[in-house]
Design an enzyme around this catalytic site. Structure first.
Site, PDB file in Angstrom:
ATOM      1  N   TYR A 147     -10.623  30.845 119.694  1.00  0.00           N
ATOM      2  CA  TYR A 147     -11.934  31.289 120.172  1.00  0.00           C
ATOM      3  C   TYR A 147     -12.799  31.669 118.977  1.00  0.00           C
ATOM      4  O   TYR A 147     -12.302  31.988 117.896  1.00  0.00           O
ATOM      5  CB  TYR A 147     -11.835  32.402 121.206  1.00  0.00           C
ATOM      6  CG  TYR A 147     -11.140  33.693 120.826  1.00  0.00           C
ATOM      7  CD1 TYR A 147     -11.660  34.557 119.865  1.00  0.00           C
ATOM      8  CD2 TYR A 147      -9.977  34.083 121.486  1.00  0.00           C
ATOM      9  CE1 TYR A 147     -11.046  35.746 119.558  1.00  0.00           C
ATOM     10  CE2 TYR A 147      -9.348  35.279 121.186  1.00  0.00           C
ATOM     11  CZ  TYR A 147      -9.892  36.111 120.212  1.00  0.00           C
ATOM     12  OH  TYR A 147      -9.269  37.299 119.919  1.00  0.00           O
ATOM     13  N   CYS A 148     -14.100  31.579 119.174  1.00  0.00           N
ATOM     14  CA  CYS A 148     -15.094  31.811 118.121  1.00  0.00           C
ATOM     15  C   CYS A 148     -14.730  31.063 116.837  1.00  0.00           C
ATOM     16  O   CYS A 148     -14.610  31.659 115.757  1.00  0.00           O
ATOM     17  CB  CYS A 148     -15.255  33.304 117.825  1.00  0.00           C
ATOM     18  SG  CYS A 148     -16.768  33.697 116.908  1.00  0.00           S
ATOM     19  N   PRO A 149     -14.547  29.727 116.934  1.00  0.00           N
ATOM     20  CA  PRO A 149     -14.126  28.968 115.753  1.00  0.00           C
ATOM     21  C   PRO A 149     -15.231  28.894 114.698  1.00  0.00           C
ATOM     22  O   PRO A 149     -16.415  28.914 115.012  1.00  0.00           O
ATOM     23  CB  PRO A 149     -13.825  27.578 116.330  1.00  0.00           C
ATOM     24  CG  PRO A 149     -14.718  27.479 117.543  1.00  0.00           C
ATOM     25  CD  PRO A 149     -14.783  28.869 118.099  1.00  0.00           C
TER      26      PRO A 149
END
Length: 277
Positions: A147-149
């Protein structure tokens, strides 16, 4: 001269520790604190600052997340799981904050040649040095499935344990990192995976949200096979900075900084209300 030497050796740094306040203050307040401290450092009324902070049971959404087709259903799911949900006023996508995640802000004055990448490299180099005693290779590159790459995802053996972001305000730079110290990285990822499932429901979206693979995320405790605590990592962080020559002193907020914080907090609350609409 490497980036750690340049920013730390023989330089005064204030240390502000808010890691034990997790139950008593919200993530929006942290963004306001960093903004206020950015202004203080940027206007040369403060030395550089190292701030540590922890928030409990919070999911921070990005502005793009807040525009997903069924975002309210996604938020209701997170709230049903016991999480407080806010929208950050800067870039990035959804992240989980809890008592096993340490947030660190490095706040310094913006120099003419201090690029966005320089800020990321500074934090990356500090975390590499912090983890040197464990004999692991830390990589900075996007971890697909997390997540939130981002291009400065920090990983060990392909599993992400941290993400770095940046804010620049009035001549000050805040380089921020969330470090998954303990707990299950994959369980946190499953939470965000389900959020996206509820918030999208197969509908077209204005941006490409992350297709989360929970196994791509882990905590340092899991990766190092050693029970770590937030306080232990803070201790190691301070030792690392001192070993690099930083002149650290514990500090609290000045009266002017608290006044600035109040102003920034009001602004952020209003912006969050507009985003939530």
């Amino acid at each position: 001269m490497n980036t750690l030497t340049h920013h730390l050796t023989n330089r005064p740094w204030r240390f502000i520790d808010q890691s034990t306040l997790g139950r008593y203050f919200e993530a929006l307040q942290s963004f306001a604190y960093d903004d206020a401290l950015c202004i203080a450092v940027g206007t040369s009324s403060s030395d550089s600052i190292l701030r540590t902070w922890v928030h409990h049971h919070t999911v921070v959404l990005g502005i793009q997340d807040s525009r997903l087709p069924f975002v309210q259903e996604g938020i209701e799911y997170l709230e049903d799981q016991g999480y407080h949900v806010i929208v950050r006023n800067s870039g990035g996508l959804a992240v989980v904050l809890d008592e096993g995640i340490l947030n660190v802000s490095l706040i310094l004055k913006e120099e003419k040649k201090f690029s966005i990448n320089d800020g990321y490299e500074f934090m990356f180099a500090l975390i590499q040095q912090l983890l040197l005693p464990y004999g692991v290779d830390v990589h900075a590159k996007e971890v697909i499935g997390s997540y939130c790459p981002g291009s400065y995802d920090l990983s060990i053996d392909g599993k992400k344990f941290a993400g770095i972001s940046q804010r620049r305000i009035r001549g000050g730079v805040a380089v921020q990192i969330y470090l998954c110290v303990s707990g299950s990285g994959s369980e946190r990822a499953k939470l965000i995976q389900t959020f996206y499932s509820r918030a999208v429901q197969g509908q077209p979206t204005a941006f490409e949200y992350p297709k989360i693979v929970p196994e791509t995320m882990a905590s340092l405790t899991e990766l190092l096979n050693e029970e770590l605590t937030v306080q232990a990592v803070i201790h190691q962080l301070l030792l690392t900075c001192k070993e690099q020559g930083a002149h650290l002193s514990s500090s609290s907020f000045t009266e002017l900084e608290m006044q600035s914080y109040e102003e920034q907090y009001v602004r952020i609350i209003k912006r969050n209300e507009r985003i939530n609409g």
